[in-house]
Each structure stands twice: as C-alpha cells, then as structure tokens.
Design an enzyme around this catalytic site. Structure first.
Site, PDB file in Angstrom:
ATOM      1  CB  CYS A  67      66.042  -7.074  34.576  1.00 16.35           C
ATOM      2  SG  CYS A  67      66.274  -7.933  33.006  1.00 16.35           S
TER       3      CYS A  67
ATOM      4  CG  HIS B 182      63.058  -3.981  32.359  1.00 21.24           C
ATOM      5  ND1 HIS B 182      64.215  -3.531  32.951  1.00 21.24           N
ATOM      6  CD2 HIS B 182      63.427  -4.987  31.540  1.00 21.24           C
ATOM      7  CE1 HIS B 182      65.240  -4.224  32.504  1.00 21.24           C
ATOM      8  NE2 HIS B 182      64.800  -5.116  31.639  1.00 21.24           N
TER       9      HIS B 182
ATOM     10  CD  GLU C 256      63.071  -0.513  34.541  1.00 22.93           C
ATOM     11  OE1 GLU C 256      62.464  -1.178  35.400  1.00 22.93           O
ATOM     12  OE2 GLU C 256      64.055  -0.943  33.906  1.00 22.93           O
TER      13      GLU C 256
END
Lengths: 199, 251
Positions: free
Chosen positions: A77, A176, A178
């Site tokens: 990001c 993202h 994650e």
C-alpha cells in the site's frame, strides 16, 4: 528464514504481523538498520500520509536502509507508493526504486475516493498469474501508480492503475494482502516461498 | 470492478456476541472470533462489531476480543461503541481493528472527527449516523437511537465528510428491524450528496432488498444483522443472486 517487518509509524504493522503469524512465518518487527539489512526478506508495510511518513523514515535514516536492500522486499500500500520516485500527496520525494509518479484519484459522479473495498486485478502477460485462483483483493487508497513497464497486475478504478509491480528484488502491492482473505494469503505465501530475487 | 460489500454486524456485550445466532457447526456462537471466522468463511467482505456493553466492567474486555479477532480473521473489520477520544481509537487500532466507528461522540463534539482523521487517516474513521423521519425531516439520533438531536441527516452527513470521515454508516431507525427493505430515498440522496462511501443499514429482509439498495439506493455496502445471524439469508446465496443480477460482488 528470517523476515524483517519494518517498524515505523505505519497503521497496519500489527495486521501484517498477525497475517505472518497465521502463515507460520519467522519474523521480527524492527526499526534497527542492522536487523533489517541482515534479514532474508523484508516487508515494508504502510498506511498513512506520504509526506509525514517519508520524513519519519528520513529522520531514522530508514530511507537509506530501504534503498540499499539487496534481498527480496515486499512493499504494501503506502509502502508501495513510497518505493516510487515522487508522490503528489504532500509533494513528496520518495525512495525512487520505481521511477514512477504517484497520482491522486479524481472523484467523479460514478466513483468515490478513496477507492475502498474488494476489486479484481488482471495479471499482465509477464505476471505471476498462477499464484492465486481468484484475484480479488482489498484496497483502501486515494493515490495510485499508473500502469508502467514494471506492472505485473493491474486494477481498474476510474482508470487502470498498478496493483502489483516488480523491479529486481522489489515486489510491491497496492492492496492489503493481510486483509484480502485467501487471495491475500496466497500473495504473502508467494512472497515468502517463491520470490527469491536478490540484487 | 470495485465490488459492492456485504457486511454482517455483530453486537458484543462483555466480550460475548449477543442476539440470536443460528449458525450450524459453531462450537461457541457467543465467541466473537468463532462467529467472525464463520462469516469470513462464508464470503462476508467486512465485519462490523458494535460493543453495546453497558458498564465499564464489561467494556474492559474490548481490547482482548478485538485483538483475538485480529489474530484470526483475514478480512477487514470495524469496531464501534463507546469510543470518545484519540486515545480510545489508538488503543483499538493497536489491538488490530482496521477501522473504528463513532456516533454519539461525533455529534456531541464534531471536532473529534478531524482529530481522528488527522491522527490516523480518514480511511479508518467511520461515522455512524442513526436517523429517522420526524415531520418528514430525517433527524439524527444519538445514544443508540434514544435521544433526538437538532441535527438533520443530510447536512450532518455532509459536515461529517468535510471534517474528514472516510465512510458513513447510515442506519434508518424507521426501517431497522422491519425486514421490509432499506431506506432507498434517503440513501439515494446521501449517495448523490457525498463523495465518500456509504454503508446502508436497517431493513434488510430479502435478497431483493440488497439488489434495491445497490441499484436504486446506490449504496457502496450493505450491512445487516438478524437475517444473517438467523440464516434467513445466506451470504453465498445472496452473492450469487446479486451476481446474476449484474451487481459486482466478490464471489
């Protein structure tokens, strides 16, 4: 294999750490240049504002550390955007790994800014298309990097932009991983296990 | 293409999820982590947790379950309920929440929105607005809908955006719990007015209501609680239905 997760004022460090925990990776969250430099791989996360974040990195000489890395690096990001040459956000000179400019999305009647939510990416012919079956990832960003010669996968919002880029030992993603369910885990798994380029 | 988000909402009290939960194969339906995992598995795009703890004692559990959820869940989630300050938000984000939602505190002290946006970035600040029509005027309510304010929905929504909110979670109290459909007119107007995403809440009863809220209401995301908890609507089936109707969703 030891992963260094660069500790700075980024908002998503903990989330990335939990994702690495779920994948069983051996990692350390660190701001020490020596620890970062000697790690087998490095993750450069990022949520925040470009200018204040670059200043934070410079104050700690982490900008020089990141530029000098020879092992595989993953920028996430804002981490991806800071690897570029320049960002329109706060007119910020960045790290210059990718010779690209980070631009601001212009909202229109059909599109809100930030670009927030799940969007599909399309792998370029040279891409790593096979690592993920359903390439839908979670994005939150107001600035983007245009499609360029380093783009491995592109995404479309208002206009086409870079979702994944690669140059030498640097891999960078705008979304993202994650927070991108199984697809995100597949990307992190790819970085941890299959991305082994050293400069 | 950016997809429309489907967001189950979970109420948490004293670290336990409340309201009737009717999931099959859950060992402990009162465990926020287990329920969140089940929803993530079903294809929920995000989750919203609302802490409705009444006492300080109950609220002490908040950071623990927020952290437990962050450890286990690989989709974004928002935490709301009783958040009043930069310090409150810092602690929740540190525990692993992706976004926080503020409601009453924003109405009582609107500058809090700027403080939070400046400290953490707009992307993680959701302002929840509860409103109902009084004499044909959409009027903002606080304290879980118990108190009427002098704020009007559309001017407040615009102000919230200007102050730096990243998203608005709009609940129509007139529609909430009815299962008769979302507040389409108000959503249409909100989405014309705003350039930040709007999450629609209140009134979901059938898959057709979700279709309406995206096509007619132009919402970016739709939130519901009981239809998901009771299994009246199953997320995979809902998403396939929307997909067949040409609504972009993550399958």
């Amino acid at each position: 294999m030891k992963i260094a997760l660069i500790k700075y004022n980024a908002g998503n460090i903990q989330s990335v750490a939990y994702a690495l925990e779920r994948l069983g990776a051996d990692f350390v969250i660190t701001e020490h240049p020596e620890e970062i430099t000697k790690a087998d791989k490095v993750i450069f996360p990022g949520v925040g504002q470009a200018h204040t974040t670059m200043q934070f990195l410079k104050d700690r000489k982490l900008d020089e550390v990141i530029r000098s890395l020879r092992q595989p690096v993953l920028g996430i990001c804002l981490g991806m955007q800071l690897l570029c040459r320049y960002s329109e956000e706060g007119n910020t000179g960045c790290l210059g790994i990718f010779d690209e400019t980070v631009k601001k999305f212009e909202a229109d009647s059909q599109h809100k800014v930030p670009h927030m939510g799940w969007n599909q990416v399309e792998f370029m012919a040279n891409g790593l298309g096979s690592f993920v079956q359903q390439p839908s990832f979670y994005f939150v960003h107001s600035y983007y990097i245009p499609v360029n010669s380093h783009t491995l996968a592109r995404c479309e919002y208002i206009l086409p932009f870079s979702a994944i880029m690669k140059k030498d030992n640097f891999l960078a993603v705008q979304f993202h991983p994650e927070k991108s369910a199984a697809a995100g885990e597949a990307l992190l798994h790819y970085f941890l296990n299959s991305f082994n380029v050293r400069a | 293409m950016l997809t429309k988000r489907i967001i189950p909402c979970l109420d948490v009290k004293g670290g336990r999820t409340v309201k009737g939960i009717n999931f099959i194969n859950l060992r402990d339906a009162g465990d926020p982590v287990e329920l969140a995992a089940a929803y993530a598995q079903q294809g929920a795009d995000e989750l919203v947790f609302l802490d409705i703890s009444a006492s300080e004692e109950e609220r002490k559990t908040m950071h623990k379950w927020v952290r437990d959820v962050a450890r286990q869940i690989n989709i974004p989630y928002t935490v709301g309920g009783g958040i009043n300050s930069v310090a409150d938000v810092a602690a929740l984000l540190e525990a692993g929440a992706d976004k926080v939602s503020i409601n009453t505190a924003a109405v009582e002290r609107p500058a809090l929105i700027e403080e939070l946006a400046n400290a953490f970035g707009s992307q993680c600040i959701v302002v929840a607005i509860d409103a109902r029509k009084i004499h044909n005027t959409w009027t903002v309510h606080t304290h879980g809908g118990k108190r009427t304010t002098d704020k009007k929905l559309f001017t407040w929504a615009k102000e919230v955006q200007e102050r730096g909110a990243g998203e608005i979670l709009f609940t129509s109290m007139d529609h909430d719990g009815t299962q008769q459909g979302f507040a389409i007119d108000a959503l249409q107007k909100l989405n014309m007015l705003l350039h930040i995403p709007v999450i629609a809440s209140g009134g979901a009863g059938s898959p057709g209501h979700f279709l309406d809220v995206f096509v007619l209401g132009r919402a970016d995301a739709a939130l519901a609680a009981s239809v998901f908890h009771f299994g009246t609507i199953k997320i995979p089936e809902l998403k396939h239905f929307l997909h067949q109707k040409n609504i972009p969703v993550r399958l």
